[in-house]
Design an enzyme around this catalytic site. Sequence first.
Site, short mmCIF file in Angstrom:
data_model
loop_
_atom_site.label_atom_id
_atom_site.label_comp_id
_atom_site.label_asym_id
_atom_site.label_seq_id
_atom_site.Cartn_x
_atom_site.Cartn_y
_atom_site.Cartn_z
N ARG A 46 0.78 -1.24 0.13
CA ARG A 46 0.02 0.13 0.07
C ARG A 46 1.06 1.14 0.16
O ARG A 46 1.87 0.93 0.14
CB ARG A 46 -0.67 -0.09 1.30
CG ARG A 46 -1.83 -1.16 1.36
CD ARG A 46 -2.41 -1.01 2.78
NE ARG A 46 -3.51 -2.07 2.87
CZ ARG A 46 -4.90 -1.54 2.65
NH1 ARG A 46 -5.17 -0.33 2.41
NH2 ARG A 46 -5.79 -2.45 2.42
N ASP A 92 0.67 5.73 0.96
CA ASP A 92 -0.26 6.81 1.41
C ASP A 92 -0.39 7.69 0.54
O ASP A 92 0.15 7.87 -0.46
CB ASP A 92 0.46 7.27 2.55
CG ASP A 92 0.19 6.77 3.99
OD1 ASP A 92 -0.65 5.93 4.09
OD2 ASP A 92 0.59 6.78 5.03
N TYR A 122 13.18 2.60 1.16
CA TYR A 122 12.56 3.83 1.04
C TYR A 122 13.65 5.00 0.86
O TYR A 122 14.66 4.91 1.50
CB TYR A 122 11.60 4.04 2.13
CG TYR A 122 10.02 3.45 1.86
CD1 TYR A 122 9.19 4.10 1.17
CD2 TYR A 122 10.05 2.14 2.34
CE1 TYR A 122 7.77 3.44 0.92
CE2 TYR A 122 8.77 1.43 2.24
CZ TYR A 122 7.57 2.04 1.53
OH TYR A 122 6.56 1.44 1.35
N ARG A 129 8.21 7.34 7.81
CA ARG A 129 7.76 8.91 8.07
C ARG A 129 8.04 9.23 9.68
O ARG A 129 8.23 10.22 10.04
CB ARG A 129 6.39 9.15 7.54
CG ARG A 129 6.11 9.25 6.05
CD ARG A 129 5.02 9.13 5.72
NE ARG A 129 4.18 10.37 6.13
CZ ARG A 129 2.75 10.42 6.14
NH1 ARG A 129 2.02 9.43 5.62
NH2 ARG A 129 2.18 11.42 6.49
#
Lengths: 264, 264
Positions: free
Chosen positions: A64, A66, A124, A212
């Site tokens: 998934r 965001d 990431y 994050r």
Amino acid sequence: MLDKSYKYSIILNMRNILLKISFSGKNYHGWQVQKNALSVQGVFQEALKKVLNEENTEIKGCSRTDVGVHANEYFLSFKTNRCISTTRLPVALNHFLPRDISAIDALEVPDDFHARYSCKGKEYIYKIWNNRIRNSFLDGYVFHYWYSINIDFLNECAAYFIGIHDFTSFCTLDRRNPKNLIRNVLDFDVYKKGNLVIFRVKANGFLYNMVRIMVGTLLKFNKNKITPSKILDIIMKKDRSKAGPTAVACGLYLNKVFYENLDF
Amino acid sequence: MLDKSYKYSIILNMRNILLKISFSGKNYHGWQVQKNALSVQGVFQEALKKVLNEENTEIKGCSRTDVGVHANEYFLSFKTNRCISTTRLPVALNHFLPRDISAIDALEVPDDFHARYSCKGKEYIYKIWNNRIRNSFLDGYVFHYWYSINIDFLNECAAYFIGIHDFTSFCTLDRRNPKNLIRNVLDFDVYKKGNLVIFRVKANGFLYNMVRIMVGTLLKFNKNKITPSKILDIIMKKDRSKAGPTAVACGLYLNKVFYENLDF
């Protein structure tokens, strides 16, 4: 009975295709299809339907994402009976996809391969525009942060994330969370590239908002000059409220997805 | 009479402010104010009106730009009686400007200084994304060109543009053209940066569409392997139809603007 076996034989003969794409998340409400919101998966499904001339092909994404999160590299898999070549498939898809979603490469994979469950790890990156003046070209693509950043200090802090830990303190509570919140962070570094500061983190898997929150925490450490080893204390507390804020989504990019024995 | 002298004295006391900005041209119909179209100047004027609390401040831009053309650096000047500091002015403007237009720096300049007429030269860059697969993040910011590019060959061709020439063959006929079509091209090189190919050209001034036609012509030379010195033949013909096509606007960036004795 006849119908059932017919369906089964088709499934047996189906090709399993793995596709590498990239997308800018700026105009989308994340990867996952949702009601009343534009999603990358939804837009992709429409393009695939046109290319395969096939209704309701089920697409399995590697994760998934965001709202507003980008992907330099994203993988999805789907099964089809169509005989389009893996070389032509990306070209055909790009013809129907909007220009902020691009099909890069396609590969035929074994029947049991799954873009998400076969994934061995991900990387990431998080991009900060670290300058007093904003950049007119990077709105929606970086977090604009003008406070001075000490790269060496951040690397010292980031190193404490590396290893096998329970990352409860670094994930947003969500019904979608798995029961097991232990992850293995394999690598974490921070570097400068002009006015950009880039956080790069690689792990066997990530929790909801994990990168994050890690970035938000590192920025808090940078600003308040907190002793780097305190990162370990926060990890051990297993309490989200002990970590820093969640950094804005638009700086986040899924950068690499790792599979075993794949020739991409 | 009284009114006239009063107005004159105010003009005498007015500060002349030079402002450095940058903008992404993706969402604008160029710099120049137009009816029924969103322009950078129009949007900037609205922001300036709010900051100065002053109606109809006349803004002088350093050049026109076409629809979709970007500026890494653009200068404009205006006169005002307001006493806002040049340090605070960019910050105040950025508060009101959309995020794809950014005020970078401000400087008080002599009364006779003019963003356009005081300019001694400019540098443009033109960006090509040179890869089979498009880039999801660069739509509107590059010309996607997948044909193979020979950088050395292009540099050899580009060198023939350098010098004082009549560039009639390299400008679009337009009522706005000046009578004198002679320009001094000071520098022209082509280089690679990852998958980007960047054309960089510096001159004392540019004609309408000049950079885009030069780039389009170089790409034609690259593809058809035309002898580099033929560039000179085209220049000497003074005939637009002898040059190549006009490359798309979105790859073009005003990169630097040169003034004498300015401390920016």
